[in-house]
Design a protein around this motif. Sequence first.
Motif, PDB file in Angstrom:
ATOM      1  N   SER A 107       3.129  -5.277  -7.519  1.00 57.92           N
ATOM      2  CA  SER A 107       2.049  -5.155  -6.525  1.00 57.92           C
ATOM      3  C   SER A 107       1.140  -6.377  -6.566  1.00 57.92           C
ATOM      4  O   SER A 107       0.727  -6.879  -5.523  1.00 57.92           O
ATOM      5  CB  SER A 107       1.232  -3.888  -6.768  1.00 57.92           C
ATOM      6  OG  SER A 107       1.979  -2.754  -6.430  1.00 57.92           O
ATOM      7  N   ASP A 130      -4.401   0.611  -3.312  1.00 60.75           N
ATOM      8  CA  ASP A 130      -3.102   0.957  -3.888  1.00 60.75           C
ATOM      9  C   ASP A 130      -2.902   0.274  -5.246  1.00 60.75           C
ATOM     10  O   ASP A 130      -2.432   0.898  -6.194  1.00 60.75           O
ATOM     11  CB  ASP A 130      -1.975   0.574  -2.929  1.00 60.75           C
ATOM     12  CG  ASP A 130      -0.617   1.018  -3.439  1.00 60.75           C
ATOM     13  OD1 ASP A 130      -0.454   2.225  -3.729  1.00 60.75           O
ATOM     14  OD2 ASP A 130       0.275   0.161  -3.565  1.00 60.75           O
ATOM     15  N   THR A 137      -5.093   1.943  -7.838  1.00 60.10           N
ATOM     16  CA  THR A 137      -4.506   3.201  -8.279  1.00 60.10           C
ATOM     17  C   THR A 137      -3.392   2.953  -9.290  1.00 60.10           C
ATOM     18  O   THR A 137      -3.319   3.618 -10.325  1.00 60.10           O
ATOM     19  CB  THR A 137      -3.967   3.997  -7.081  1.00 60.10           C
ATOM     20  OG1 THR A 137      -5.052   4.269  -6.195  1.00 60.10           O
ATOM     21  CG2 THR A 137      -3.326   5.296  -7.518  1.00 60.10           C
ATOM     22  N   LYS A 138      -2.519   1.986  -9.016  1.00 61.05           N
ATOM     23  CA  LYS A 138      -1.431   1.675  -9.950  1.00 61.05           C
ATOM     24  C   LYS A 138      -1.977   1.184 -11.290  1.00 61.05           C
ATOM     25  O   LYS A 138      -1.442   1.528 -12.352  1.00 61.05           O
ATOM     26  CB  LYS A 138      -0.474   0.654  -9.342  1.00 61.05           C
ATOM     27  CG  LYS A 138       0.365   1.244  -8.228  1.00 61.05           C
ATOM     28  CD  LYS A 138       1.226   0.198  -7.556  1.00 61.05           C
ATOM     29  CE  LYS A 138       1.995   0.852  -6.408  1.00 61.05           C
ATOM     30  NZ  LYS A 138       2.676  -0.123  -5.586  1.00 61.05           N
ATOM     31  N   HIS A 162      -7.865  -3.867  -3.274  1.00 59.28           N
ATOM     32  CA  HIS A 162      -6.690  -3.142  -2.762  1.00 59.28           C
ATOM     33  C   HIS A 162      -6.601  -1.779  -3.451  1.00 59.28           C
ATOM     34  O   HIS A 162      -6.345  -1.697  -4.653  1.00 59.28           O
ATOM     35  CB  HIS A 162      -5.404  -3.935  -3.021  1.00 59.28           C
ATOM     36  CG  HIS A 162      -5.357  -5.243  -2.318  1.00 59.28           C
ATOM     37  ND1 HIS A 162      -5.027  -5.357  -0.990  1.00 59.28           N
ATOM     38  CD2 HIS A 162      -5.596  -6.500  -2.764  1.00 59.28           C
ATOM     39  CE1 HIS A 162      -5.057  -6.640  -0.639  1.00 59.28           C
ATOM     40  NE2 HIS A 162      -5.410  -7.350  -1.697  1.00 59.28           N
ATOM     41  N   LYS A 181      -1.501   8.482  -5.271  1.00 55.98           N
ATOM     42  CA  LYS A 181      -1.143   7.494  -4.254  1.00 55.98           C
ATOM     43  C   LYS A 181      -2.389   7.256  -3.420  1.00 55.98           C
ATOM     44  O   LYS A 181      -2.893   8.172  -2.781  1.00 55.98           O
ATOM     45  CB  LYS A 181       0.021   7.995  -3.417  1.00 55.98           C
ATOM     46  CG  LYS A 181       0.634   6.944  -2.544  1.00 55.98           C
ATOM     47  CD  LYS A 181       1.937   7.446  -1.961  1.00 55.98           C
ATOM     48  CE  LYS A 181       2.474   6.461  -0.980  1.00 55.98           C
ATOM     49  NZ  LYS A 181       3.391   5.511  -1.558  1.00 55.98           N
ATOM     50  N   ALA A 182      -2.884   6.038  -3.435  1.00 59.45           N
ATOM     51  CA  ALA A 182      -4.167   5.733  -2.823  1.00 59.45           C
ATOM     52  C   ALA A 182      -4.161   5.867  -1.306  1.00 59.45           C
ATOM     53  O   ALA A 182      -5.093   6.380  -0.720  1.00 59.45           O
ATOM     54  CB  ALA A 182      -4.606   4.319  -3.199  1.00 59.45           C
ATOM     55  N   ASP A 183      -3.106   5.396  -0.663  1.00 61.14           N
ATOM     56  CA  ASP A 183      -3.128   5.336   0.791  1.00 61.14           C
ATOM     57  C   ASP A 183      -2.558   6.587   1.457  1.00 61.14           C
ATOM     58  O   ASP A 183      -2.481   6.659   2.675  1.00 61.14           O
ATOM     59  CB  ASP A 183      -2.391   4.091   1.285  1.00 61.14           C
ATOM     60  CG  ASP A 183      -0.933   4.069   0.837  1.00 61.14           C
ATOM     61  OD1 ASP A 183      -0.544   4.915   0.015  1.00 61.14           O
ATOM     62  OD2 ASP A 183      -0.202   3.189   1.304  1.00 61.14           O
TER      63      ASP A 183
END
Length: 134
Positions: free
Chosen positions: A28, A43, A46-47, A41, A97-99
């Motif tokens: 990412s 996402d 979150t990762k 970002h 999962k953020a999005d």
Amino acid sequence: MGVIPVTILYAGLYGLLMAFLSIRVSFSRARLDVEFGDAGHADLQTKIRVFGNYTEYMPMMVVMFLVLELAHTRAVLLHAIGSSLLFLRILHAVSLKADARPVAWRRMARFVSALGTLLILIGMSLLLVKPYIL
């Protein structure tokens, strides 16, 4: 095999999951051209937190798992703990999962994985202190 075959098995499996979570962060970062942090970002953030949460819990869990095996805890109990913990940590990573739009199963999966991990931590702790309490 060795004197701690169950710990060896699960430490290896937990290490593979850790590598997978780390690779997700690295890919990412490369895709988004982010060298440090998350650059806003969601996402990626979150990762990073999924990986961070994993690395915050798992070292102590593996140490306690090892001590339980060295204390001659039955292999069937160790396998129950080890496989449950692996399942819960995978569930935790998948449920974040953020999005994604809010979905009931994700919320429930996060709750189950967090509570399950905490209960395993408490359970292993109690198994370790039990001889000193009784």
